[in-house]
Scaffold this motif. Structure first.
Motif, PDB file in Angstrom:
ATOM      1  N   THR A 259       0.849  -1.186   0.000  1.00 20.66           N
ATOM      2  CA  THR A 259       0.000   0.000   0.000  1.00 20.66           C
ATOM      3  C   THR A 259       0.884   1.235   0.000  1.00 20.66           C
ATOM      4  O   THR A 259       2.111   1.132   0.102  1.00 20.66           O
ATOM      5  N   ALA A 260       0.249   2.363  -0.138  1.00 21.78           N
ATOM      6  CA  ALA A 260       0.982   3.638  -0.052  1.00 21.78           C
ATOM      7  C   ALA A 260      -0.019   4.682   0.413  1.00 21.78           C
ATOM      8  O   ALA A 260      -1.236   4.484   0.289  1.00 21.78           O
ATOM      9  N   PRO A 264      -5.831   7.102  -3.980  1.00 21.96           N
ATOM     10  CA  PRO A 264      -5.452   6.077  -4.961  1.00 21.96           C
ATOM     11  C   PRO A 264      -5.652   6.553  -6.402  1.00 21.96           C
ATOM     12  O   PRO A 264      -6.481   7.431  -6.656  1.00 21.96           O
ATOM     13  N   PRO A 287      -0.821   4.539  -4.145  1.00 20.35           N
ATOM     14  CA  PRO A 287      -1.745   3.410  -4.069  1.00 20.35           C
ATOM     15  C   PRO A 287      -2.567   3.328  -5.356  1.00 20.35           C
ATOM     16  O   PRO A 287      -2.863   4.357  -5.957  1.00 20.35           O
ATOM     17  N   ARG A 297       0.156  -1.164  -5.359  1.00 22.19           N
ATOM     18  CA  ARG A 297       0.772   0.156  -5.490  1.00 22.19           C
ATOM     19  C   ARG A 297       1.748   0.164  -6.660  1.00 22.19           C
ATOM     20  O   ARG A 297       2.137  -0.898  -7.177  1.00 22.19           O
ATOM     21  N   THR A 299       5.514   2.058  -7.663  1.00 19.93           N
ATOM     22  CA  THR A 299       6.589   2.825  -7.030  1.00 19.93           C
ATOM     23  C   THR A 299       7.426   3.580  -8.066  1.00 19.93           C
ATOM     24  O   THR A 299       7.507   3.169  -9.229  1.00 19.93           O
TER      25      THR A 299
END
Ligand SMILES: Nc1ncnc2c1ncn2[C@@H]1O[C@H](COP(=O)(O)OP(=O)(O)OP(=O)(O)O)[C@@H](O)[C@H]1O
Length: 311
Positions: A259-260, A264, A287, A297, A299
Motif C-alpha cells: 500500500t501507499a 489512490p 496506491p 501500489r 513505485t
C-alpha cells in the motif's frame, strides 16, 4: 556524506568550476553530467585534490579534505578513469590487491578481499586470479579496474567517464553491474559522463553542469520532469523517448503488492502520469485502486526501471 561547499577553480581568472555546492549522501550514486568543457572533470578532481581548489572546500563525513594527508585521501577515495590501464605485469589478483598492499594489509586479508570482489563481479576467482590483463576481454578488464578501485573499501569512489571506451552493449552491461555492486557494497560513487542517458540510468542523483556552474541537482525523475533551465531541457531532450513511451503503459502493468499513502489512482492511469504525480506529491509510491477495491501500489523505482528498459 560528502559535502562540496562553494568550490571554485580559476585558471588565469576564468572559472572552470564556479561556486559549486552539493551534498552526496552515503551509499548513493551521483552522476555529474554536462557538455565538453563544462567543468565536470575539474570538479571531480577537486574532490580528491588531484586539482587544488582556488576556494571552497570538500568534507568527507565532516572532515575537510584539505586537512588530510595525500595517502589518507588515496585510501579514502578510489579513482577510476576511462581506459584506466591495469598494470600489465601484475596478475589480476596483483592488480586488485595493489592498494591494500600499499596500505599494509596482510596477505590473507588482501587475498580474501580480491576473491570477494572477483565473486561480486561474476569472475570465478580460481579462474581469473592468476591471469594477466592481456588475457581478459575489454569488459572483464574494465570490471577489474572498478574492483581495483573498490578494493580498499574507499569511503568514496570517483569515476571519470569509466565506460566511455566500451561499445554500447558492453556499456549497458557494465552500468548494470556497477549499479548492482554499488547496491551490494553500499558504496558512495560520484561519476562523470557527458551522456545524459547514462546519468538518468545510473544516478540516484544527477548534477547538470554548464560553463562551470551547477545548473540542477536532483533525482533523474526531477531532472526529466522539471528541468531547471532550457539547457537542461535540451540535455534531456534526447532521452524523452522513454518518457513518451511511459505514457503508453498503464499502471496496471507495473503493479506490485503493498500500500501507499494518499489518494489512490486508477489502474488505467499511465506510468507517465503516475511519475508526475509522485513528483508532485513528493512520494516514492502511489496506491492503486479500482473504485473501492485496492489493487496494490506503483513505485517510483519501478517506473524508473521501466523507463530505463525503454531507453
Ligand atoms: N590546466 C588547465 N589550465 C587552463 N584551463 C583549464 C585547465 N584544465 C581545464 N581547463 C579549462 O576548464 C574548463 C573545464 O574543463 P574540464 O576538463 O573540467 O571540463 P569537462 O566538462 O570535464 O570536459 P570534457 O568532457 O571535455 O572532459 C575548460 O574550459 C578547460 O579548457
Amino acid at each position: 556524506m560528502i559535502e562540496i561547499d562553494e568550490i571554485t577553480k580559476l585558471y588565469e581568472g576564468t572559472a572552470a568550476v564556479d561556486h559549486v555546492s552539493m551534498t552526496v549522501e552515503t551509499g548513493t550514486i551521483t552522476v555529474i553530467v554536462g557538455t565538453s568543457g563544462s567543468g565536470k572533470t575539474t570538479l571531480l578532481r577537486m574532490i580528491n585534490r588531484l586539482i587544488e581548489p582556488s576556494s571552497g572546500e570538500v568534507r568527507i563525513n565532516g572532515e575537510a579534505t584539505s586537512a588530510l594527508a595525500k595517502h589518507e585521501l588515496r585510501r579514502r577515495i578510489g579513482y577510476v578513469i576511462q581506459g584506466d590501464g591495469l598494470f600489465p605485469h601484475y596478475t589480476i589478483a596483483g592488480n586488485i590487491g595493489a592498494v591494500p598492499k600499499l596500505l599494509g594489509w596482510t596477505k590473507d586479508k588482501t587475498r580474501a578481499r580480491v576473491d570477494e570482489l572477483l565473486d561480486l563481479f561474476s569472475m570465478e576467482p580460481a579462474q581469473f586470479r592468476d591471469r594477466y590483463p592481456a588475457e581478459l576481454s575489454g569488459g572483464q578488464q574494465q570490471r577489474v579496474g572498478v574492483a581495483r578501485a573498490l578494493a580498499s573499501r574507499p569511503d568514496l569512489l570517483l569515476m571519470d567517464e569509466p565506460f566511455g571506451a566500451l561499445d554500447p552493449i558492453i556499456r549497458a552491461r557494465a552500468q548494470a553491474d556497477l549499479r548492482h555492486i554499488q547496491r551490494q557494497l553500499g558504496s558512495t560513487i560520484v561519476l562523470v559522463t557527458h551522456d545524459m542517458e547514462e546519468a538518468i540510468h545510473l544516478g540516484d542523483r544527477v548534477a547538470v553542469m554548464d560553463g562551470g556552474k551547477l545548473l540542477q541537482h536532483g533525482t533523474p525523475a526531477e531532472i526529466i520532469a522539471a528541468p531547471a533551465t532550457d539547457f537542461v531541457a535540451q540535455m534531456v531532450g534526447g532521452v524523452d523517448r522513454p518518457l513518451r513511451l511511459l505514457s503508453l503503459i498503464p499502471v496496471s502493468e507495473a503493479l506490485e503488492d503493498g500500500t501507499a499513502d494518499g489518494e489512490p489512482i486508477a489502474p488505467d492511469t499511465s506510468l507517465r502520469d503516475a511519475l508526475s504525480l509522485c513528483l508532485w506529491r513528493g512520494v516514492e509510491a502511489l496506491p492503486v485502486a479500482d473504485g473501492d477495491t485496492p489493487l496494490g501500489r506503483v513505485t517510483l523505482a519501478t517506473i524508473r526501471a521501466r523507463a530505463a528498459e525503454l531507453a
